[in-house]
Design an enzyme around this catalytic site. Structure first.
Site, PDB file in Angstrom:
ATOM      1  N   CYS A 219       0.818  -1.209   0.000  1.00  0.00           N
ATOM      2  CA  CYS A 219       0.000   0.000   0.000  1.00  0.00           C
ATOM      3  C   CYS A 219       0.860   1.272   0.000  1.00  0.00           C
ATOM      4  O   CYS A 219       1.795   1.402  -0.789  1.00  0.00           O
ATOM      5  CB  CYS A 219      -0.932  -0.051   1.207  1.00  0.00           C
ATOM      6  SG  CYS A 219      -2.364   1.034   1.153  1.00  0.00           S
ATOM      7  N   HIS A 239      -0.449   1.265  -3.532  1.00  0.00           N
ATOM      8  CA  HIS A 239      -1.776   1.881  -3.574  1.00  0.00           C
ATOM      9  C   HIS A 239      -1.794   2.915  -4.702  1.00  0.00           C
ATOM     10  O   HIS A 239      -0.794   3.600  -4.952  1.00  0.00           O
ATOM     11  CB  HIS A 239      -2.062   2.565  -2.231  1.00  0.00           C
ATOM     12  CG  HIS A 239      -3.489   2.986  -2.079  1.00  0.00           C
ATOM     13  ND1 HIS A 239      -3.965   4.182  -2.581  1.00  0.00           N
ATOM     14  CD2 HIS A 239      -4.552   2.370  -1.494  1.00  0.00           C
ATOM     15  CE1 HIS A 239      -5.254   4.294  -2.310  1.00  0.00           C
ATOM     16  NE2 HIS A 239      -5.633   3.207  -1.656  1.00  0.00           N
TER      17      HIS A 239
END
Length: 302
Positions: A219, A239
């Protein structure tokens, strides 16, 4: 639970609980239900359904750990409506069309750990994504890896991004006492910012790279590796909010990207795939498939 059912309010159970708990309480009568495959034969045959999610007259049941996202989103839809559930699913990076490849791998190498139990370090901070932390710890421990959760805060207890309290095994300063086969950073914007301020973690990551050991990020924490120059000449994913900053290094269309001894993932709902790929790289496909079966996760044939 009986009162909840009698008053026609929502209730639910997952994994073994429909068969082991709700059935003896008489809360499955005339309701279609599902549960973990290991307990499926305990359910009333006429009402048992082999599906990941089953909603029947206020009761919601689901099969196991890997179906938890669907279970929770089904409850969210029943409580708040389809639009809210869809919004949450998008935030979790759940794709209904599932057109992303499970992984893309570059500069393939064996992740040899010299026949000892793999040692994995997962640093955490206030604001780390609990979904990512707990999922990685759970799956890697199921595979029998030696997983250590280390807090970069002054205390072992960390308040994760959605308010969940996680108690780490050690403080990050104590993680310096031994080498780790894999260091992997969970995401969460606030958590990643706090992780990046840890001088001890910065030192550990630098040593990990120079020693040729495995490291990775999930992420938004990929920004930490980028800042420390640990993505040089490497391909990675993260992400979507972070991916744009990687420019030529960014790989789209994969939940997980491996480049040599670097592993990265988009995060949130893709972490189950990430953890199982780590298991596969450390132990082989057989171990990963066995763990996936216990999770009720459909492990890819190839």
């Amino acid at each position: 639970m009986c009162k909840q059912a009698e008053e026609n309010r929502l209730y639910g159970a997952i994994c073994a609980a429909p068969a082991v708990t709700l059935l003896p309480w008489g809360l499955l009568k005339k309701k279609k239900i599902t549960c973990h495959p290991a307990f499926f034969d305990k359910l009333p045959t006429f009402w048992a359904v082999k599906s990941n999610i089953q909603v029947s007259k206020g009761l919601t049941t689901s099969r196991g750990p890997a179906t938890t996202y669907q279970f929770a989103l089904s409850l969210a839809e029943q409580l708040f409506g389809k639009s809210v559930a869809k919004e949450v699913a998008e935030l979790l990076l759940m794709r209904t069309d599932d057109d992303n490849a499970a992984k893309k791998e570059f500069n393939k190498v064996e992740w040899s750990v010299d026949h000892h139990t793999p040692s994995v370090l997962i640093p955490i901070a206030h604001g780390s994504e609990e979904i990512e932390v707990v999922t990685m710890v759970d799956i890697l421990r199921r595979a029998k890896a030696n997983v250590t959760v280390a807090s970069v805060e002054k205390s072992l207890e960390v308040l994760a991004s959605q308010g969940t309290k996680i108690v780490a095994d050690i403080l990050i300063s104590d993680a310096q006492e031994s080498a780790h086969d894999l260091i992997i950073l969970p995401g969460g914007t606030a958590g990643a910012q706090r992780l990046s301020k840890s001088k001890v973690l910065k030192k550990l990551l630098k040593e990990q790279n120079s020693a040729g050991r495995i490291y990775g990020a999930v992420c938004s924490s990929l920004a930490i590796l980028h800042k420390q120059g640990l993505l040089k000449d490497k391909r990675a994913t993260a992400h979507p909010s972070v991916l744009d900053k990687l420019k030529d290094q960014a790989i789209n269309g994969a939940k997980v990207v491996i480049d040599g001894k670097l592993i990265t993932s988009e995060g949130l709902a893709t972490v189950t795939v990430l953890a199982l790929i780590i298991v596969s790289k450390l132990y082989g496909n057989g171990r990963a498939r066995s763990v996936a079966e216990g999770l009720v996760f459909e492990y890819p044939k190839k």
